[in-house]
Design an enzyme around this catalytic site. Structure first.
Site, short mmCIF file in Angstrom:
data_model
loop_
_atom_site.label_atom_id
_atom_site.label_comp_id
_atom_site.label_asym_id
_atom_site.label_seq_id
_atom_site.Cartn_x
_atom_site.Cartn_y
_atom_site.Cartn_z
N TYR A 18 -8.82 -9.29 3.86
CA TYR A 18 -7.85 -8.42 4.53
C TYR A 18 -7.43 -7.28 3.61
CZ TYR A 18 -4.27 -7.26 7.97
OH TYR A 18 -3.51 -6.62 8.92
N HIS A 22 -8.41 -3.21 4.15
CA HIS A 22 -7.30 -2.27 4.25
C HIS A 22 -7.23 -1.31 3.06
CE1 HIS A 22 -6.14 -4.72 7.63
NE2 HIS A 22 -5.42 -3.68 8.01
N TYR A 41 3.29 4.53 8.28
CA TYR A 41 2.82 3.18 8.65
C TYR A 41 2.47 2.41 7.38
CZ TYR A 41 -0.02 -0.35 11.12
OH TYR A 41 -0.54 -1.50 11.61
N TRP A 79 -12.26 -2.14 14.92
CA TRP A 79 -11.41 -2.45 13.77
C TRP A 79 -10.60 -3.72 14.04
CZ3 TRP A 79 -10.99 -1.35 8.82
CH2 TRP A 79 -9.80 -1.64 8.16
N TRP A 80 -10.01 -3.79 15.22
CA TRP A 80 -9.23 -4.97 15.58
C TRP A 80 -10.11 -6.21 15.63
CZ3 TRP A 80 -5.92 -2.64 20.14
CH2 TRP A 80 -4.94 -1.79 19.61
#
Length: 109
Positions: A18, A22, A41, A79-80
């Protein structure tokens, strides 16, 4: 401008992956986030509980429409599909939520 926060779990065996994905978010995903009127964000990780906290500011006029446009974007969907299997949604989330919404109880500018 509106502020939003949300929480989700992160599977312990997925933490390194993860963080890796990212560290190099796809440019088209970043462009869609901006096109959806999202600014400032951030995603934070709390270990050892393995909770992710996301925060963003919304500068548009129709949050639901902008979120629907993001959800309809094919690159964002890819991406999700990469990120969602790494996540562990909270049992307490509202029906239909993936990330559990949070309530802002304090803010200082």
């Amino acid at each position: 401008m509106q502020r939003y926060g949300a929480v989700i779990g992160l599977k312990p065996e997925q933490i390194a992956d993860y963080k890796r994905v990212h560290a190099d978010v796809w440019p088209d995903v970043l462009a869609q986030i901006k096109a959806s009127n999202i600014t400032n964000y951030s995603i934070f990780l709390r270990e050892p509980e393995n909770l992710l906290f996301a925060y963003y500011e919304y500068t548009g006029t129709d949050h639901d429409a902008d979120m629907a446009a993001m959800a309809a974007d094919p690159i964002t969907q890819q991406w999700w599909a990469l990120c969602m299997p790494m996540q562990a949604p909270l049992d307490s989330r509202t029906e239909g939520e993936w990330w559990a919404a949070t309530e802002e109880v304090f803010h200082l500018d």
